[in-house]
Scaffold this active site. Structure first.
Site, PDB file in Angstrom:
ATOM      1  N   GLY A 182       0.579  -1.262  -0.120  1.00  0.00           N
ATOM      2  CA  GLY A 182      -0.021   0.439  -0.006  1.00  0.00           C
ATOM      3  C   GLY A 182       1.055   1.406   0.077  1.00  0.00           C
ATOM      4  O   GLY A 182       2.004   1.301  -0.223  1.00  0.00           O
ATOM      5  N   ASP A 228      -8.972  -1.972   0.717  1.00  0.00           N
ATOM      6  CA  ASP A 228      -9.575  -0.750   0.843  1.00  0.00           C
ATOM      7  C   ASP A 228     -10.201  -0.270  -0.812  1.00  0.00           C
ATOM      8  O   ASP A 228     -11.112   0.889  -0.700  1.00  0.00           O
ATOM      9  CB  ASP A 228      -8.795   0.332   1.905  1.00  0.00           C
ATOM     10  CG  ASP A 228      -8.810  -0.078   3.030  1.00  0.00           C
ATOM     11  OD1 ASP A 228      -9.583  -1.111   3.108  1.00  0.00           O
ATOM     12  OD2 ASP A 228      -7.210  -0.342   3.572  1.00  0.00           O
TER      13      ASP A 228
HETATM   14  O1  F6P Z   1      -5.649  -1.608   4.729  1.00  0.00           O
HETATM   15  C1  F6P Z   1      -6.422  -2.729   5.107  1.00  0.00           C
HETATM   16  C2  F6P Z   1      -6.921  -3.212   6.234  1.00  0.00           C
HETATM   17  O2  F6P Z   1      -7.669  -3.962   6.669  1.00  0.00           O
HETATM   18  C3  F6P Z   1      -8.226  -1.653   6.666  1.00  0.00           C
HETATM   19  O3  F6P Z   1      -9.234  -1.527   6.132  1.00  0.00           O
HETATM   20  C4  F6P Z   1      -7.593  -1.690   8.566  1.00  0.00           C
HETATM   21  O4  F6P Z   1      -7.937  -0.864   9.254  1.00  0.00           O
HETATM   22  C5  F6P Z   1      -6.246  -2.431   8.408  1.00  0.00           C
HETATM   23  O5  F6P Z   1      -6.059  -3.318   7.603  1.00  0.00           O
HETATM   24  C6  F6P Z   1      -6.227  -3.606   9.964  1.00  0.00           C
HETATM   25  O6  F6P Z   1      -4.943  -3.483  10.491  1.00  0.00           O
HETATM   26  P1  F6P Z   1      -4.439  -4.988  10.748  1.00  0.00           P
HETATM   27  O7  F6P Z   1      -5.614  -5.047  11.465  1.00  0.00           O
HETATM   28  O8  F6P Z   1      -3.848  -6.222   9.796  1.00  0.00           O
HETATM   29  O9  F6P Z   1      -3.571  -3.685  12.008  1.00  0.00           O
END
Ligand code: F6P
Length: 372
Positions: free
Chosen positions: A127, A152
């Site tokens: 990302g 996202d």
């Molecule tokens: O960017 C992807 C994503 O899944 C978001 O939608 C979410 O806020 C975040 O990553 C959660 O990340 P993690 O729980 O892996 O830290």
């Protein structure tokens, strides 16, 4: 190939940030396309952890990717290389003697490791954070191609990222399932979905899954309006409602619910519970909360996501063999194009309020929290 670029013999690939269905398809396409050109391919373990902490890995932090290692992985979720959204080598957190957190730039270690392992170029899949690291490495002389990834769909300069279609397909199936139980019990079902600061996932699954209300960060909501919509449905003979809430949705004049984290992005989530409690009080209707969370990141990529991921992986290798450097692969239907990495910003691609998708939701009578 431009004459100032030496021939490539070996490339490395890294997957960083939160995982997304389709990462393995990219790895497969990169590996096979590179091997077809006679190149060797090294996969870096867990983002750049394989380079920064080689002692943690029995294989030294690199895995040699061959046709055998990537056989049968196109349809698998996750990433065979592992990933992390901690330990950003550009802003690596350390605690100093005063107990304060400081950030180090450790990208020189990556440059040195590439020299040591005779890596001629990097394909970085991730990302905005991973693409910023890729750009920093490019500025330090590493040949780099970026591949955008996130469920996202909030990355600038590409119309779509792989993982998004899988996430909305699964969320839509969940909404279908919730309809029958909501209708049987005459309940309100509140469904919180991921998406960070953009409402793409909530809006797309909400429309496809016939939600009654969709709350997204781009449109701050008025809970009274949402409650009115549910009561009106009741009065019209529909005794249940489905409310989809994006994790960064917030009331008019209110804040996003977020927990700060050291050295990594803040954790979002919790607004679904607030909305569910308030709606139960305002409507008097039994209300249940479902948080889809990381279920949206798992599972087998849809055919659409597999195809985007395979196209991105192959396009990244073509870019290297055509002498490109410091660019990101992007989807600009019907074609794949290349965007300079320095043009990629951390700006979130939000849902445009005048988009036909928003208009479609309104035309279908879906409440977006600002009007019934
Ligand atoms: O960017 C992807 C994503 O899944 C978001 O939608 C979410 O806020 C975040 O990553 C959660 O990340 P993690 O729980 O892996 O830290």
């Amino acid at each position: 190939m431009p004459s100032n670029l030496s021939a490539i013999k070996k490339i490395a690939i890294s997957t960083g940030g939160g995982d997304a269905p389709g990462l393995n398809a990219v790895i497969k396409a990169v590996t096979v396309s590179a091997i077809q050109r006679g190149w060797d391919v090294l996969g870096i373990r867990d983002g750049y952890n394989g380079i920064m902490f080689p002692e943690m890995y029995p294989d030294g932090g690199f895995i040699r990717l061959t046709r055998e290692t990537v056989r049968g992985i196109t349809h698998l979720g996750g990433t065979i290389l592992g990933t992390t959204n901690r330990n950003d080598p550009l802003h690596f957190p350390i605690t100093n003697q005063q107990g304060e957190v400081e950030f180090l730039d450790r990208t020189d270690e990556i440059v040195r490791a590439f020299k040591l392992h005779s890596v001629d170029a990097l394909i970085s899949v991730g990302g905005d954070g991973s693409l910023a690291i890729a750009n920093a490495l490019h500025k330090k002389g590493i040949r780099v191609i970026g591949v955008p990834k996130t469920i996202d769909n909030d990355l600038d300069k590409t119309v779509i990222t792989f993982g998004f279609d899988t996430a909305i397909s699964f969320a839509t199936e969940c909404l279908d399932r919730l309809h029958t139980t909501a209708a049987s019990h005459g309940r309100v079902m509140v469904v919180e979905v991921m998406g960070r600061y953009a409402g793409w996932i909530a809006l797309h699954c909400g429309i496809a899954g016939s939600a009654d209300v969709v709350l997204i960060p781009e449109i701050p909501f008025d809970i009274q309006i949402v409650a009115k919509k549910i009561i009106e449905r009741d009065e019209g003979g529909h005794n249940f409602s489905i409310v989809v809430v994006s994790e960064a949705a917030h009331p008019i004049g209110g804040n996003i619910i977020a927990k700060p984290q050291t050295g990594r992005q803040e954790l979002l989530g919790g607004i679904g519970s607030v909305v569910a409690n308030e709606l139960e009080q305002l409507t008097g209707k039994e209300t249940r909360l479902v948080v889809l969370g990381h279920l949206l990141r798992g599972g087998s990529p849809t055919a659409f996501d597999r195809l985007v991921a395979l196209r991105f992986g192959a396009a990244a290798v073509r870019a290297l063999s055509e002498g490109m450097d410091g660019v990101m692969v992007a989807l600009d239907p019907p074609n794949v194009r290349y965007v300079p990495l320095e043009k990629i910003t951390s700006r979130t691609k939000k849902v445009p309020l005048d988009s036909d998708t928003i208009l479609t939701a309104r035309d279908l009578g879906i409440c977006l929290g600002d009007q019934t």
